[in-house]
Design a protein around this motif. Structure first.
Motif, short mmCIF file in Angstrom:
data_model
loop_
_atom_site.label_atom_id
_atom_site.label_comp_id
_atom_site.label_asym_id
_atom_site.label_seq_id
_atom_site.Cartn_x
_atom_site.Cartn_y
_atom_site.Cartn_z
N ARG A 121 -48.03 -0.46 44.94
CA ARG A 121 -46.78 -1.11 44.49
C ARG A 121 -47.06 -2.48 43.88
N ALA A 122 -48.02 -3.21 44.50
CA ALA A 122 -48.29 -4.56 43.99
C ALA A 122 -48.81 -4.50 42.57
N ALA A 123 -49.69 -3.54 42.31
CA ALA A 123 -50.26 -3.42 40.97
C ALA A 123 -49.18 -3.02 39.97
N ARG A 124 -48.23 -2.19 40.41
CA ARG A 124 -47.15 -1.81 39.49
C ARG A 124 -46.33 -3.05 39.10
N GLY A 125 -46.14 -3.94 40.10
CA GLY A 125 -45.40 -5.20 39.81
C GLY A 125 -46.15 -6.02 38.78
N ALA A 126 -47.48 -6.12 38.93
CA ALA A 126 -48.27 -6.92 37.99
C ALA A 126 -48.24 -6.32 36.61
N ALA A 127 -48.11 -5.00 36.54
CA ALA A 127 -48.14 -4.34 35.23
C ALA A 127 -46.84 -4.56 34.46
N ALA A 128 -45.79 -5.00 35.17
CA ALA A 128 -44.47 -5.09 34.50
C ALA A 128 -44.40 -6.21 33.48
N ALA A 180 -54.52 -2.58 32.69
CA ALA A 180 -55.43 -2.30 33.81
C ALA A 180 -54.64 -2.15 35.10
N ALA A 181 -53.65 -3.03 35.32
CA ALA A 181 -52.85 -2.97 36.55
C ALA A 181 -52.07 -1.65 36.58
N GLN A 182 -51.56 -1.24 35.40
CA GLN A 182 -50.80 0.02 35.34
C GLN A 182 -51.71 1.21 35.66
N ALA A 183 -52.94 1.18 35.09
CA ALA A 183 -53.87 2.29 35.33
C ALA A 183 -54.20 2.37 36.82
N TYR A 184 -54.39 1.20 37.44
CA TYR A 184 -54.71 1.17 38.88
C TYR A 184 -53.52 1.71 39.68
N ALA A 185 -52.31 1.27 39.30
CA ALA A 185 -51.12 1.71 40.03
C ALA A 185 -50.94 3.22 39.89
N ASP A 186 -51.19 3.75 38.67
CA ASP A 186 -51.02 5.20 38.45
C ASP A 186 -52.01 5.97 39.32
N LYS A 187 -53.22 5.41 39.43
CA LYS A 187 -54.26 6.13 40.18
C LYS A 187 -54.03 6.04 41.69
N HIS A 188 -53.66 4.83 42.15
CA HIS A 188 -53.60 4.63 43.61
C HIS A 188 -52.18 4.52 44.14
N GLY A 189 -51.19 4.53 43.25
CA GLY A 189 -49.81 4.40 43.71
C GLY A 189 -49.56 3.08 44.41
#
Ligand code: BYC
Length: 315
Positions: free
Chosen positions: A308-315, A297-306
């Protein structure tokens, strides 16, 4: 062999006791040693949540439960700062977790021991966090900047953890004879695993000499173990508890002599054969798999909105 300008700059930073930063050139061995130590440290923090987490639902009062939840959450935070510090060396957190889950990277042997009573939780705070502070305060002066800075915050939190463990132990020791016995039994169980936290003896330590020359470690494993024993025996005396070592004695030089750790037991505990080794890794892998939907979910959010915090959570 010619010394390059890069090597000279690196040696100058280390010998001037300045910090090496991610943008600086560094020898490959230095980078690999840091990844190994920081990853092992991060893994220890998150696996170390399990023996105490086991008591969150059974803490003896609301106050103790609130303190324990905060402490276990702090350990998760320490893991995050440390994985973040490791990532500055060019590795991915997901890859480090894979190495942990498949037994190819270690974590502290101490967390392979069980916590059968509430007093074990108090003992981990008093002794485990006490040992962590002794080992980690010198790491705030580690030559690698991101690790040193992560340690500054970790050590502040560990000192609260140590105090709460000592206080919980003191309350048990001032209680009924059965409560005091629980405290003594927990000290008996945790004394040796905690001495293991400092690593193998100096003679057997494969990495110490190189790590000390690079300014990663500032003191040897045995030096820190000795400091811990010297600081902790008077605390046990204050609590009215007995250290489970018949040969422990204060020498004229002001230091305590003590029986060496059972290194065969240590070898077992670090090679996946400790009392709870399998259970700890199985629980960790389950928790990681259960969290897959959060990462997705965090990755999908990061991909959609770019974001950075969500990309960190997706890692
Ligand atoms: N357990 O050459 P050596 C916490 C391994 S969590 C397992 O002396 P080095 C807390 C070592 O990795 C904080 N393995 O190594 C959390 C190496 O294996 P490899 C834990 C160990 O790196 C929750 C081999 O043995 N603290 O505080 O120079 C609740 C040879 O050792 C252990 C840290 O991680 C061990 N105990 O020195 C409460 C501190 N010891 O990689 C509390 C940061 C050694 O060659 N780490 N090994 O396969 C360090 O300071 C150093 O890495 C050590 C070891 C002193 C631990």
């Amino acid at each position: 062999m010619d010394v390059t300008t890069d090597e000279r700059d690196f040696d100058r930073l280390v010998s001037a006791d300045e910090r090496v930063e991610p943008r600086d050139w560094m020898p490959e061995g230095y980078r690999r040693t840091l990844i190994r130590q920081i990853a092992q440290h991060a893994h220890s923090e998150i696996i170390g949540m399990q023996p105490e987490g086991n008591w969150i639902a059974r803490a003896p009062s609301l106050r103790r439960k609130a303190i324990l939840i905060a402490k276990v959450q702090d350990e998760a935070g320490h893991g995050l700062y440390l994985y973040g510090a490791a990532e500055t060396l060019g590795v991915e957190r997901a890859d480090l977790l894979e190495l942990l889950h498949t037994g190819r990277q270690k974590y502290s042997a101490a967390f392979n021991y069980p916590t059968p009573t509430w007093a074990d939780v108090a003992a981990i705070g008093w002794l485990g966090d006490g040992a962590a502070i002794m080992n980690q305060v010198p790491l705030t002066r580690c030559s690698y900047g991101p690790y040193a800075r992560a340690m500054t915050r970790v050590c502040k939190e560990e000192s609260f953890h140590q105090r709460q463990g000592f206080e919980a132990m003191a309350v048990l020791c001032a209680g009924t004879p059965a409560q005091k016995q629980m405290a003594q039994d927990a000290l008996d169980r945790w004394w040796w695993p905690v001495l293991m936290l400092f690593g193998p003896s100096d003679e057997a330590s494969a990495h110490s000499a190189r790590s000390m020359a690079w300014g990663i470690k500032r003191f040897s494993n045995d030096e820190l173990r000795q400091r811990f024993v010297d600081a902790t025996v008077p605390q046990a005396d204050h609590l009215g508890l007995r250290i489970p070592d018949p040969d422990l004695r204060l020498e004229a030089d002001g230091h305590y002599r003590f029986t060496p750790v059972d290194w065969n037991e240590f070898a077992d505990a670090i090679s996946g054969n400790g009392p709870c080794s399998r259970e700890r890794i199985a629980h960790r892998v389950d928790a990681h798999e259960d969290g897959a939907w959060v990462r997705a979910a965090a990755q999908a959010y990061a991909d959609k909105h770019g974001d950075r915090a969500a990309r960190g959570a997706a890692a």
